[in-house]
Write an enzyme that holds these catalytic residues in place. Structure first.
Site, PDB file in Angstrom:
ATOM      1  CG  ASP A 124      -6.268  -2.747   3.109  1.00  0.00           C
ATOM      2  OD1 ASP A 124      -5.164  -2.519   3.642  1.00  0.00           O
ATOM      3  OD2 ASP A 124      -6.892  -1.904   2.435  1.00  0.00           O
ATOM      4  CG  ASP A 179      -5.153   2.620   0.861  1.00  0.00           C
ATOM      5  OD1 ASP A 179      -6.068   1.791   0.718  1.00  0.00           O
ATOM      6  OD2 ASP A 179      -4.058   2.339   1.383  1.00  0.00           O
ATOM      7  CG  MET A 198      -8.365   7.309   2.171  1.00  0.00           C
ATOM      8  SD  MET A 198      -7.590   7.313   3.792  1.00  0.00           S
ATOM      9  CE  MET A 198      -6.724   5.743   3.762  1.00  0.00           C
ATOM     10  CG  MET A 254     -11.805  -2.564   5.084  1.00  0.00           C
ATOM     11  SD  MET A 254     -10.275  -2.164   4.218  1.00  0.00           S
ATOM     12  CE  MET A 254      -9.351  -1.265   5.464  1.00  0.00           C
ATOM     13  CG  HIS A 266      -9.236   0.244  -0.486  1.00  0.00           C
ATOM     14  ND1 HIS A 266      -8.678   0.079   0.771  1.00  0.00           N
ATOM     15  CD2 HIS A 266     -10.583   0.209  -0.297  1.00  0.00           C
ATOM     16  CE1 HIS A 266      -9.636  -0.023   1.668  1.00  0.00           C
ATOM     17  NE2 HIS A 266     -10.804   0.055   1.053  1.00  0.00           N
ATOM     18  CB  SER A 271      -0.904   0.021   1.233  1.00  0.00           C
ATOM     19  OG  SER A 271      -1.471   1.315   1.355  1.00  0.00           O
ATOM     20  CG  HIS A 276      -3.898  -1.447  -1.583  1.00  0.00           C
ATOM     21  ND1 HIS A 276      -5.013  -2.202  -1.882  1.00  0.00           N
ATOM     22  CD2 HIS A 276      -4.270  -0.623  -0.575  1.00  0.00           C
ATOM     23  CE1 HIS A 276      -6.014  -1.853  -1.096  1.00  0.00           C
ATOM     24  NE2 HIS A 276      -5.588  -0.883  -0.284  1.00  0.00           N
ATOM     25  CG  MET A 298     -11.357   3.400   1.997  1.00  0.00           C
ATOM     26  SD  MET A 298      -9.819   3.328   2.918  1.00  0.00           S
ATOM     27  CE  MET A 298      -8.655   3.391   1.567  1.00  0.00           C
TER      28      MET A 298
HETATM   29  O1  LIG Z   1      -6.994   0.955   3.341  1.00  0.00           O
HETATM   30  C1  LIG Z   1      -6.137   1.087   4.195  1.00  0.00           C
HETATM   31  C2  LIG Z   1      -6.379   1.929   5.391  1.00  0.00           C
HETATM   32  O2  LIG Z   1      -7.655   2.423   5.340  1.00  0.00           O
HETATM   33  C3  LIG Z   1      -4.892   0.324   4.035  1.00  0.00           C
HETATM   34  O3  LIG Z   1      -4.639  -0.022   2.694  1.00  0.00           O
HETATM   35  C4  LIG Z   1      -3.647   0.810   4.752  1.00  0.00           C
HETATM   36  O4  LIG Z   1      -2.810   1.549   3.924  1.00  0.00           O
HETATM   37  C5  LIG Z   1      -2.899  -0.377   5.250  1.00  0.00           C
HETATM   38  O5  LIG Z   1      -1.803   0.044   5.971  1.00  0.00           O
HETATM   39  P1  LIG Z   1      -1.109  -0.911   7.040  1.00  0.00           P
HETATM   40  O6  LIG Z   1      -2.141  -1.238   8.067  1.00  0.00           O
HETATM   41  O7  LIG Z   1      -0.662  -2.122   6.279  1.00  0.00           O
HETATM   42  O8  LIG Z   1       0.015  -0.089   7.557  1.00  0.00           O
HETATM   43 FE   LIG Z   2      -6.517  -0.068   1.474  1.00  0.00          FE
END
Ligand SMILES: O=C(CO)[C@@H](O)[C@H](O)COP(=O)(O)O
Ligand SMILES: [Fe+2]
Length: 228
Positions: A173, A33, A35, A135, A64, A8, A31, A66
């Site tokens: 994740d 994210d 947001m 999650m 992903h 990620s 990955h 969010m």
């Molecule tokens: O979607 C998410 C957080 O919302 C993840 O993708 C985080 O980026 C994972 O990070 P780690 O917990 O592996 O540090």
């Molecule tokens: Fe994520």
């Protein structure tokens, strides 16, 4: 199904994204994210950065989302070059229509469940998806502690996948690290997102290899994988 490790970039240096993508060569997907500061209390990046990164990175992008209103925005991430697009079940107004649209545009369609969202109401939707994301932290931030109370949900989801004979990938994740990945694999996950456990290390590519080795060890003998 082979184990997949998806670093990620939330834990990467956003000023050096192309270099950070290269630093995890050998990973299966990058990955990303997304947001929006509404669905989750954090703001990251959007379509223009995904578009640039998809051109710069040799690893395909696993986006992903969010965000609120994924029905409106998710197709734009396919057009921006994402190979896989995950929307949240809690945010989608019409998840079947959205999954079909993502697939029709040429990407893998995936749906995510927050920790408090059960899998059972979505059993009939599973054939519409290429991946289901469970999650294992509350979405919004990297570096949180793994919620091991999610393990039974991973197990139940794997049972549903087997029951229906689906080729669905099962992604976890949040808080995935060398200390937690084996439990996830044993429960039935086969796609592992890791942010801090990869980019928090001096050698991110070596961290990917170490995570993969641990998950493969378990998957080689896991009951769910043998029955597959
Ligand atoms: O979607 C998410 C957080 O919302 C993840 O993708 C985080 O980026 C994972 O990070 P780690 O917990 O592996 O540090
Ligand atoms: Fe994520």
């Amino acid at each position: 199904m082979a184990v997949q490790i998806n670093p990620s970039i939330l834990s990467a240096d956003f000023a050096r994204l192309a270099d950070e993508a290269e630093a995890v060569r050998g990973a299966d997907w990058l990955h990303v994210d997304v947001m929006d500061n509404h669905f989750v209390p954090n703001l990251t990046l959007g379509v223009p950065i995904v578009e640039s990164l998809s051109k710069a990175a040799s690893t395909p992008l696993d986006c992903h989302l969010m965000i609120e209103d994924p029905d409106r925005w998710a197709p734009q991430y396919v057009e921006a070059g994402a190979g896989s697009v995950t929307f949240h079940a809690e945010a989608a107004a019409a998840p079947v229509r959205l999954a079909r649209e993502i697939r029709a545009k040429g990407a893998r369609a995936s749906m995510a469940l927050k920790p408090a969202t059960p899998i059972e109401p979505y059993e009939d939707l599973l054939p519409e998806l290429d991946m289901l994301l469970i999650m294992t932290v509350e979405p919004g931030f990297g570096g949180q502690a793994f919620l091991d109370i999610m393990l039974p949900k991973i197990r139940r989801t794997r049972e549903l996948i087997s029951k229906h004979g689906l080729e669905l990938w099962l992604q976890v994740d949040g808080g995935v690290a060398e200390s937690t990945i084996e439990r996830c694999a044993e429960a039935g996950a086969d796609v592992f997102v890791a942010g801090s456990a990869v980019y928090g290390k001096d050698d991110p590519a070596a961290a990917v290899r170490a995570l993969r080795a641990r998950a493969e060890d378990v998957t080689a003998s896991a009951a769910w994988a043998c029955a597959h």
